[in-house]
Write an enzyme that holds these catalytic residues in place. Structure first.
Site, short mmCIF file in Angstrom:
data_model
loop_
_atom_site.label_atom_id
_atom_site.label_comp_id
_atom_site.label_asym_id
_atom_site.label_seq_id
_atom_site.Cartn_x
_atom_site.Cartn_y
_atom_site.Cartn_z
CB SER A 1 -0.92 0.01 1.23
OG SER A 1 -0.14 0.02 2.42
CG HIS B 1 -3.13 -1.26 -2.66
ND1 HIS B 1 -3.52 0.04 -2.46
CD2 HIS B 1 -3.14 -1.84 -1.43
CE1 HIS B 1 -3.74 0.24 -1.17
NE2 HIS B 1 -3.52 -0.89 -0.53
#
Length: 532
Positions: free
Chosen positions: A126, A147
Site C-alpha cells: 500500500s 493493491h
C-alpha cells in the site's frame, strides 16, 4: 532493459502471507474458479487460513449467498504449500507480507528462481514503490502492484500499478483478473500512495490541521463533514476506524516520499495520540471512546432562543445572499436592506476561502456584530449549517445568529474564526489533490474518481465533486486560503486552475490527448476503462 510483451494467462495463483489480506484475496480468487495455493513462513497460519475460508463459505451458504456446490468447489481449489517451490506452476504470485522493502525484494528474488517466465509477480503493498521492489529482480518487467483494500471481499476496488519497468501486458492481465474476481480495477503509475492513499490525504490532513488550529472540536468537524458536506464519515471517525498505528505511518511515509510536500504534512495530534495508545476503535479509545464497540458521542446542546431584531446580509456573493435571505424570511425576521447595516442589525457575511475577520474588514463592517455562514453547500434544504464568528463577535450576537439559522430545526455548528470554515477547506483540499493526481498523469480522471468512490466511500470522486460545486468556486477558495495564510499547501493545482478558467470539466483530459472516437486518453500509462 527493454521487455518483450507477452501474454499472461492466469488460472493458478500463489499467495504468500495468509493474514487478513492474503485470506481475502484467496477467498475471491477461489470463488472465481481459480486454483489457489497458500504459503506462510508460519505453517500453522496456512491451516488457520484454510479453516477461516471453510467457515466463511459455510456462513455464506447458510445465508443463501452461496450455493453448497460452489462453496465445496471453492474450498477444494485452495491448498496449502509447505515451501515456495510448490509455486513452480503458478501463473501469478501475490505477496501480502510485511511492509518492508527488503523483505519483499528478497521474496521476489527467491520466487524468480522457482516460477516460469510467464508468471506475474504482484505486490499488495500500500505504500512501497513497485519500481523499488522490482529492482531486486533480474527480470523486473513481470513485477506489478496489485493493491487490494481491507476487507478484500467487500472493498470492490483494486489498484493495478505499473512500475517503471513493468510490462504493460502484465498489468493488463491483472486488470482482466480483477474483473473475473468481481472487483473493479483502476490503473496507476508508480507514485507514493498510488491513487486512493494519495487522494485520501485531503480529508485527514486538513481535518487535523483545522483541529490543530483550535477551530472546532473533533466531533464538530466530523458532524460538519458528514451532515453538511455529505461524506459517510468525518476525518476523525475515519482515523478511528483505520487506527492510528496504520494511518499515521502512512501519512508520514507519503509526506517524506513526496520530499516534504506541504499538502501532505502530518499532524502532531496523531503522533501524540499514537504514542499514548489512543489509536482508535480497536483499542477502545481514539478520538472517541468505544463501549462494547459502540462509539460514544457527546450530545449536541440545544440551539439558543432569541432571534435578532433585524438582519443585514452582505451582497458580495449574490447567490449566497439570496439563500440567506430565504432563511431569514422563513424565520420571520425583518431584513435590513440599507447600504450599510443599521446599529441593531445582525451582520451576515458569506465568504469563500476567507475568515470572518477578513470578510468584515473587506467591507468595513462592525466585527462585533459579524457572523459568517458557509454557503458552499445548500443552505435552505440543509442537514447542517456552519457559522463562524470573528474574535470580536459578542456572545449575544453569536447566540442570535445561531437561533436564526436553527429556527427551522436544522442543527447548527458554530466554530471559531477559520480561513475557509471547515467544509470549504477540506473539500477544496480533496478536489485540489485529486486534480494534482490527474495533472501528474498518475491515473486517468475516470480512474481517480472511481478509485476514490469505491476505495474511500466518498459521495463523489474529487474531480466530479469539484465539478458539482463549481471549479471556479473551488479555485476561489484555494486562492483566498493561499493569499490569507501564505501556506503553500493551498496553492491550486494547474489542472484545476486551467479548467476553471476555460470553463472545462475537471474530469476532462486535454483535448489533444483524447481518442477521437472514445474520448479516452491516449496516454499509455493510463487505464482505458469504460465509464461505470
Amino acid at each position: 532493459m527493454t521487455s518483450i510483451a507477452r501474454p499472461y494467462a492466469i488460472e493458478t495463483i500463489g499467495i504468500v502471507g495468509t493474514g487478513a489480506m492474503g485470506r481475502g484475496i484467496a477467498q475471491i480468487a477461489a470463488l472465481a474458479g481459480l486454483g489457489v495455493r497458500l504459503f506462510d513462513t508460519n505453517p500453522a497460519a496456512v491451516g488457520a487460513a484454510r479453516d477461516y475460508l471453510a467457515d466463511t463459505f459455510a456462513k455464506l451458504t447458510a445465508k443463501g449467498k452461496l450455493d453448497e456446490i460452489h462453496a465445496r468447489a471453492a474450498l477444494g481449489a485452495v491448498s496449502g504449500a509447505q515451501a515456495l517451490a510448490e509455486f513452480a506452476d503458478c501463473d501469478l504470485v501475490i505477496e501480502a507480507i510485511v511492509e518492508k522493502l527488503d523483505a519483499k525484494r528478497a521474496l521476489f528474488r527467491e520466487l524468480e528462481a522457482i516460477v516460469s517466465g510467464r508468471c506475474v509477480l504482484a505486490s499488495n503493498t500500500s505504500s512501497l514503490s513497485i519500481t523499488a521492489i522490482a529492482a531486486g529482480c533480474s527480470d523486473p518487467s513481470r513485477v506489478a502492484g496489485y493493491h487490494f483494500f481491507n476487507p478484500v471481499p467487500l472493498m470492490k476496488v483494486v489498484e493495478v500499478i505499473d512500475g517503471l519497468r513493468s510490462d504493460p501486458a502484465a498489468g493488463d492481465a491483472l486488470m482482466d483478473l480483477a474483473r473475473r474476481m468481481g472487483h473493479t480495477p483502476v490503473r496507476a503509475k508508480d507514485m507514493p500512495g498510488f491513487i486512493v492513499n494519495h487522494a485520501g490525504r485531503g480529508m485527514n490532513t486538513e481535518g487535523l490541521r483545522i483541529a490543530d488550529e483550535g477551530v472546532a472540536r473533533f466531533v464538530d468537524i466530523d458532524r460538519i463533514m458528514r451532515e453538511q458536506a455529505g461524506f459517510r464519515l468525518g476525518p476523525f471517525e475515519l482515523l478511528d476506524l483505520t487506527a492510528l498505528d496504520v494511518s499515521h505511518p502512512v501519512m508520514e511515509s507519503i509526506y517524506h516520499q513526496f520530499y516534504e510536500e506541504p499538502r501532505f504534512t502530518p499532524s502532531p495530534i496523531t503522533a501524540t495520540r499514537l504514542a499514548g495508545g489512543l489509536i482508535g476503535r480497536k483499542a477502545g479509545e481514539g478520538f472517541y471512546r468505544y463501549v462494547d464497540g459502540k462509539q460514544q458521542v457527546p450530545p449536541e446542546p440545544p440551539a439558543p432562543t432569541g432571534l435578532p431584531a433585524r438582519v443585514w446580509i452582505s451582497n458580495r456573493h449574490p447567490h449566497a445572499h439570496d439563500a440567506v435571505q430565504a432563511l431569514v424570511a422563513r424565520a420571520g425576521v425583518p431584513l435590513d436592506t440599507g447600504a450599510k447595516p443599521a446599529a441593531d442589525a445582525l451582520i451576515v457575511v458569506t465568504p469563500f476561502g476567507l475568515d470572518a475577520t477578513t470578510a468584515a474588514l473587506d467591507e468595513s463592517l462592525d466585527a462585533t456584530r459579524v457572523v459568517a455562514v458557509d454557503a458552499l453547500f445548500p443552505l435552505v434544504d440543509a442537514q447542517r449549517r456552519t457559522l463562524m464568528t470573528t474574535p470580536a463577535t459578542t456572545r449575544s450576537v453569536r447566540d442570535a445568529a445561531h437561533a436564526l439559522f436553527a429556527a427551522d430545526g436544522v442543527p447548527v455548528t458554530v466554530i471559531r474564526d477559520s480561513t475557509g470554515f471547515v467544509a470549504q477547506r477540506v473539500v477544496a483540499t480533496i478536489v485540489n489533490i485529486g486534480c494534482d493526481i490527474a495533472q501528474r498523469q498518475i491515473a486517468t480522471p475516470h480512474d481517480i474518481d472511481l478509485a476514490v468512490t469505491l476505495g474511500l466511500g466518498y459521495p463523489r470522486g474529487p474531480l466530479a465533486l469539484g465539478d458539482a460545486l463549481g471549479a471556479r468556486v473551488i479555485l476561489t477558495i484555494l486562492r483566498n486560503l493561499h493569499a490569507v495564510l501564505g501556506d503553500p499547501r493551498y496553492r491550486p493545482s494547474p489542472w484545476l486552475a486551467r479548467r476553471a478558467q476555460l470553463g472545462l470539466s475537471l474530469t476532462q483530459s486535454d483535448a489533444a490527448d483524447r481518442h477521437p472516437d472514445t474520448g479516452d486518453s491516449d496516454r499509455p500509462t493510463q487505464s482505458k476503462e469504460p465509464s461505470q
